[in-house]
Design a protein around this motif. Structure first.
Motif, PDB file in Angstrom:
ATOM      1  N   SER A  75       0.751  -1.350   0.065  1.00 15.70           N
ATOM      2  CA  SER A  75      -0.138  -0.185  -0.141  1.00 15.70           C
ATOM      3  C   SER A  75       0.917   1.161   0.160  1.00 15.70           C
ATOM      4  O   SER A  75       0.304   2.429  -0.253  1.00 15.70           O
ATOM      5  CB  SER A  75      -0.984  -0.161   1.223  1.00 15.70           C
ATOM      6  OG  SER A  75      -0.194  -0.048   2.359  1.00 15.70           O
ATOM      7  N   TYR A  77       3.984   1.869  -1.894  1.00 15.95           N
ATOM      8  CA  TYR A  77       4.933   1.914  -2.970  1.00 15.95           C
ATOM      9  C   TYR A  77       3.784   2.018  -4.121  1.00 15.95           C
ATOM     10  O   TYR A  77       2.756   0.958  -4.132  1.00 15.95           O
ATOM     11  CB  TYR A  77       6.016   0.913  -3.171  1.00 15.95           C
ATOM     12  CG  TYR A  77       6.672   0.894  -2.321  1.00 15.95           C
ATOM     13  CD1 TYR A  77       8.119   1.747  -2.245  1.00 15.95           C
ATOM     14  CD2 TYR A  77       6.800   0.390  -1.137  1.00 15.95           C
ATOM     15  CE1 TYR A  77       9.077   1.670  -1.364  1.00 15.95           C
ATOM     16  CE2 TYR A  77       7.543   0.248   0.009  1.00 15.95           C
ATOM     17  CZ  TYR A  77       8.917   0.993  -0.161  1.00 15.95           C
ATOM     18  OH  TYR A  77       9.745   0.970   0.758  1.00 15.95           O
ATOM     19  N   THR A  78       3.920   3.026  -5.237  1.00 15.94           N
ATOM     20  CA  THR A  78       3.000   3.089  -6.201  1.00 15.94           C
ATOM     21  C   THR A  78       3.222   1.999  -7.322  1.00 15.94           C
ATOM     22  O   THR A  78       2.201   2.021  -8.064  1.00 15.94           O
ATOM     23  CB  THR A  78       3.113   4.525  -6.742  1.00 15.94           C
ATOM     24  OG1 THR A  78       4.623   4.317  -7.188  1.00 15.94           O
ATOM     25  CG2 THR A  78       2.873   5.857  -5.888  1.00 15.94           C
ATOM     26  N   MET A  79       4.275   1.351  -7.480  1.00 13.29           N
ATOM     27  CA  MET A  79       4.362   0.384  -8.408  1.00 13.29           C
ATOM     28  C   MET A  79       3.736  -1.033  -8.231  1.00 13.29           C
ATOM     29  O   MET A  79       3.708  -1.910  -9.229  1.00 13.29           O
ATOM     30  CB  MET A  79       5.822   0.086  -8.769  1.00 13.29           C
ATOM     31  CG  MET A  79       6.448   1.346  -9.395  1.00 13.29           C
ATOM     32  SD  MET A  79       8.194   0.982  -9.781  1.00 13.29           S
ATOM     33  CE  MET A  79       8.041   0.139 -11.165  1.00 13.29           C
ATOM     34  N   TYR A  80       3.074  -1.339  -7.059  1.00 14.23           N
ATOM     35  CA  TYR A  80       2.286  -2.379  -6.774  1.00 14.23           C
ATOM     36  C   TYR A  80       0.637  -2.104  -6.901  1.00 14.23           C
ATOM     37  O   TYR A  80       0.248  -1.136  -6.201  1.00 14.23           O
ATOM     38  CB  TYR A  80       2.654  -3.010  -5.450  1.00 14.23           C
ATOM     39  CG  TYR A  80       3.785  -3.299  -5.118  1.00 14.23           C
ATOM     40  CD1 TYR A  80       4.724  -4.043  -5.999  1.00 14.23           C
ATOM     41  CD2 TYR A  80       4.801  -2.806  -4.043  1.00 14.23           C
ATOM     42  CE1 TYR A  80       6.048  -4.341  -5.990  1.00 14.23           C
ATOM     43  CE2 TYR A  80       6.051  -3.114  -3.531  1.00 14.23           C
ATOM     44  CZ  TYR A  80       6.750  -3.735  -4.828  1.00 14.23           C
ATOM     45  OH  TYR A  80       7.986  -4.164  -4.667  1.00 14.23           O
TER      46      TYR A  80
ATOM     47  N   GLU B 126      11.254   1.894 -11.104  1.00 18.24           N
ATOM     48  CA  GLU B 126      10.787   2.458 -12.585  1.00 18.24           C
ATOM     49  C   GLU B 126      12.010   2.054 -13.601  1.00 18.24           C
ATOM     50  O   GLU B 126      11.779   1.694 -14.829  1.00 18.24           O
ATOM     51  CB  GLU B 126      10.413   3.807 -12.954  1.00 18.24           C
ATOM     52  CG  GLU B 126       9.207   4.007 -12.186  1.00 18.24           C
ATOM     53  CD  GLU B 126       9.262   4.556 -10.582  1.00 18.24           C
ATOM     54  OE1 GLU B 126      10.607   4.345  -9.834  1.00 18.24           O
ATOM     55  OE2 GLU B 126       8.488   5.063  -9.930  1.00 18.24           O
ATOM     56  N   ALA B 166      10.394   0.475  -5.549  1.00 17.62           N
ATOM     57  CA  ALA B 166       8.894   0.332  -6.204  1.00 17.62           C
ATOM     58  C   ALA B 166       8.177   1.457  -6.241  1.00 17.62           C
ATOM     59  O   ALA B 166       6.948   1.553  -6.259  1.00 17.62           O
ATOM     60  CB  ALA B 166       8.314  -0.648  -5.502  1.00 17.62           C
ATOM     61  N   GLY B 167       8.908   2.621  -6.635  1.00 20.21           N
ATOM     62  CA  GLY B 167       8.073   3.936  -6.999  1.00 20.21           C
ATOM     63  C   GLY B 167       7.748   4.857  -5.705  1.00 20.21           C
ATOM     64  O   GLY B 167       6.574   4.998  -5.498  1.00 20.21           O
ATOM     65  N   ALA B 168       9.027   5.280  -5.181  1.00 24.05           N
ATOM     66  CA  ALA B 168       8.539   6.176  -3.947  1.00 24.05           C
ATOM     67  C   ALA B 168       9.947   7.068  -3.959  1.00 24.05           C
ATOM     68  O   ALA B 168      10.959   6.567  -3.513  1.00 24.05           O
ATOM     69  CB  ALA B 168       8.589   5.489  -2.682  1.00 24.05           C
ATOM     70  N   ARG B 185       8.211   0.058   4.449  1.00 20.08           N
ATOM     71  CA  ARG B 185       7.767   1.316   4.010  1.00 20.08           C
ATOM     72  C   ARG B 185       9.041   2.016   3.910  1.00 20.08           C
ATOM     73  O   ARG B 185       9.634   2.121   4.992  1.00 20.08           O
ATOM     74  CB  ARG B 185       6.726   1.638   4.643  1.00 20.08           C
ATOM     75  CG  ARG B 185       5.208   1.080   4.682  1.00 20.08           C
ATOM     76  CD  ARG B 185       4.600   1.656   5.796  1.00 20.08           C
ATOM     77  NE  ARG B 185       3.607   2.790   5.307  1.00 20.08           N
ATOM     78  CZ  ARG B 185       2.572   2.784   4.846  1.00 20.08           C
ATOM     79  NH1 ARG B 185       1.847   1.768   5.042  1.00 20.08           N
ATOM     80  NH2 ARG B 185       1.830   3.759   4.536  1.00 20.08           N
ATOM     81  N   HIS B 352       2.481  14.141  -3.495  1.00 17.91           N
ATOM     82  CA  HIS B 352       2.394  12.900  -3.750  1.00 17.91           C
ATOM     83  C   HIS B 352       3.587  11.739  -3.110  1.00 17.91           C
ATOM     84  O   HIS B 352       3.244  10.701  -2.812  1.00 17.91           O
ATOM     85  CB  HIS B 352       2.267  12.700  -5.375  1.00 17.91           C
ATOM     86  CG  HIS B 352       2.308  11.170  -5.641  1.00 17.91           C
ATOM     87  ND1 HIS B 352       3.177  10.356  -6.129  1.00 17.91           N
ATOM     88  CD2 HIS B 352       0.998  10.661  -5.921  1.00 17.91           C
ATOM     89  CE1 HIS B 352       2.474   9.349  -6.553  1.00 17.91           C
ATOM     90  NE2 HIS B 352       1.430   9.432  -6.536  1.00 17.91           N
TER      91      HIS B 352
END
Lengths: 180, 455
Positions: A75, A77-80, B126, B166-168, B185, B352
């Motif tokens: 929840s 990380y945006t890539m999951y 990414e 993973a995109g953070a 996290r 964001h």
């Protein structure tokens, strides 16, 4: 991203299990949790690019951690993806450098061509268009991510070609040849 | 023509492969360090070089290395920060994509210097195809005896792995990166303790940027003293600059620190001037988090000297008249750019990407975005500009990690230098609402308003 109640067939193939074992071997035996992010990427790739709660539970079981430890990572990380997504998700970078080089215009064009609003999946489940934050390709703007790869210096003509290639099955989201 | 230290072989066909990389002299620094230098001697060379962290903070790398706790007896780790996520910055990706073995060579030599036997490259999720390029290169390095047990018969062991995020964006902050590497996290940790004492799995850890680590092979091969001869003053060596926006030739460039901003911006060797020859309006010299500068402050300092591409010259005058070199994300804006819209764009990004751990950042970034959104969309109020100023001041310095500062500075700089544009938005909402952003015309305010009227 909202959680989905959709069902998902869990399929940990021998190949996927071998990859998971390889990733686990990159960390000390008592630090298996460290492999969580890389494992989630591979598990997601093998399951139509999304992670149901059941699948997250399965990952927790494989690694030997509590399910909540997987949920809180998924929840964050945006890539999951926590719900099914379009087979081809066009993730347009909309941060400043891409924005000033025309992202909004291209997103509008793509949405209108596919007959969807931003975020929606086409009725056939093939396409989805979303805006995302900086993808680190600012000098090659405007650009988008498609699967594991970047499509840069986009124009309307290039987008037309990409859509055609997707429909013709010419695009592999995870296994593009690494060429020189 | 500047010296090429990092990108010297970037365009050699096949340089991604071990075979070609070795042919152009790759891995010599590992041989030299392991066979003829002690770890402390390698650290000393890096100190002598004056190399400063290329991720944005500019902290001296050798000094950072010297902080690592060698007395605890715990395993030590080197972690390469390849979570390049700062808007405007894409240099590390270029380096890893084109010359992956250079980073691996740097990781081995640096790990030897720090006494690390298990090291990681943390790359943003990414960049998955770059992750695969690095994985392939690491396998080649293992196969050829540069990684694993008893490297070159020296008794030094090193395991190196690449780990994907993973995109953070927050995972570019070193303690958040460590949390993420531990499978959690990406919430930054309170410092102290610093990673040099308690980092990955509570072991002493050094986190360095890709570009910093990639400079180490050249420093070891040619000595730190030679490296220190490049550049000016405390800004030694070369720097990768990633240029984007409205310039003629966006891309990644390696420059000698000390090059003038004017030459970088306007010479054909680098950016070649403005796209479509439109006037320059503003520039962000070091990635989105550093203050934006208006055209009149870009090429000359307030003293009238040439502004140089150095840590010191770009920050001359503090934030009142200067900015920062940061990560070298050089974003160019022409006269069609709406500063309010651009500031809203940056604010949306930081909102964001805030991890949500600290209230000032979690609440403040969203608040700023909301206010900027309404100003940009023609619903602004007279008091909104002061409100924005107030919010950014309350975020700055009040968070665990620098993301709060990074979110506050662009807003502060935009108001400081382009206040009239904010005023225009508030006073002429109908004009703002009816703009067509897809037509490249200068922002209209110059036709209707002069700065004096709005202050």
């Amino acid at each position: 991203m909202e959680i989905s109640n959709a069902k998902q067939v869990i399929n940990i193939t021998p190949e996927l299990q071998a990859r998971i074992d390889e990733l686990l071997s990159h960390y000390p035996a008592d630090k298996r949790k460290s492999a969580l992010l890389p494992i989630l990427h591979d598990v997601q790739d093998a399951h139509d690019n999304w992670l149901s709660i059941e699948l997250q539970d399965k990952v927790a079981e494989i690694i030997g951690i509590q399910p909540i430890e997987v949920y809180e990572v998924v929840s964050f990380y945006t890539m999951y993806n926590q719900k099914p997504i379009g087979k081809f998700m066009f993730e347009f970078c909309r941060t400043s450098c891409c924005a000033v080089r025309g992202t909004e215009d291209l997103m509008e064009y793509t949405c209108s061509k596919l007959g969807v609003q931003e975020g929606e999946v086409t009725p056939d489940g093939m396409f989805q268009v979303v805006g995302v934050e900086c993808l680190g390709a600012c000098g090659y703007a405007p650009m988008m991510q498609l699967g594991d790869y970047y499509k840069e210096h986009l124009t309307k003509e290039k987008i037309d070609t990409i859509i055609d290639d997707c429909r013709a099955g010419k695009i592999d989201l995870h296994k593009q040849a690494i060429t020189e | 023509m500047g010296q090429k230290i990092l990108l010297e072989h970037a365009q050699v066909p096949g340089i991604k492969t071990y075979e070609i990389y070795r042919k152009v002299g790759g891995y010599r620094s590992v041989e030299k360090a392991l066979k003829s230098m002690t770890p402390d001697e390698v650290v000393e060379e890096v100190k002598t070089s004056g190399l400063r962290g290329r991720g944005g903070a500019g902290f001296p790398t050798g000094m950072k290395w010297s902080f690592i706790d060698k007395k605890s007896g715990k395993p030590r780790h080197l972690v390469c920060n390849a979570d390049e996520s700062e808007p405007g910055t894409f240099k590390d990706r270029y380096l890893m994509e084109y010359i992956p073995h250079l980073l691996i060579e740097g990781m081995i030599t640096s790990s030897y210097a720090l006494g690390c036997n298990l090291s990681y490259i943390y790359i943003r999720g990414e960049y998955m195809w770059v992750f695969r390029i690095l994985e392939t290169a690491i396998k080649e390095a293992y196969a050829n005896g540069w990684l694993g047990k008893n490297i070159l018969g020296s008794g030094f062991d090193l395991d190196l792995h690449v780990h994907c995020g993973a995109g953070a964006y927050i995972c570019g902050e070193e303690t958040a990166l460590i949390e993420s590497l531990e499978g959690k996290r990406g919430n930054p940790r309170i410092k102290p303790p610093f990673p040099a004492v308690s980092g990955l799995w509570a072991n002493p850890t050094v986190v360095n940027n890709v570009e910093s680590i990639a400079a180490v092979p050249w420093i070891v091969n040619n000595t730190g003293a030679e490296y220190a001869k490049i550049g000016i003053g405390r800004s030694t060596g070369t720097k990768l600059i990633s240029a984007s926006g409205h310039c003629k030739n966006p891309g990644v460039y390696e420059i000698d620190l000390g090059l003038s901003v004017d030459e970088f911006m306007n010479s054909d060797e680098y950016l070649g001037g403005m796209m479509d020859d439109r006037p320059l309006k503003a520039l962000v010299p070091g990635g989105s988090s550093v203050p934006i500068l208006p055209a009149h402050l870009i090429f000359k300092t307030t003293e009238g000297n040439d502004r140089l591409m150095t840590y010191e010259s770009l920050s001359e005058g503090g934030f009142a008249s200067g900015s920062m070199l940061g990560s070298g994300g050089f974003i160019v804006y022409n006269d069609t750019t709406c500063i309010v819209r651009n500031t809203w764009n940056f604010s949306r990004f930081y909102h964001h990407e805030s991890c949500g751990q600290c209230s000032p950042c979690r609440e403040g970034t969203g608040w700023m975005e909301k206010v900027l959104h309404r100003i940009e969309h023609g619903h602004g109020r007279e008091e909104d500009i002061e409100l924005l100023w107030d919010i950014q001041r309350k975020i700055e310095g009040n968070t665990i990690c620098p993301l709060g500062d990074a979110a506050a500075w662009p807003v502060a700089a935009a108001i400081r230098h382009f206040r009239d544009e904010f005023e225009y938005h508030v006073r002429f909402p109908e004009k703002i609402k009816n703009r067509d952003h897809f037509v490249a015309e200068p922002f209209e305010k110059v036709k209707h308003l002069v700065a004096k009227e709005v202050v």
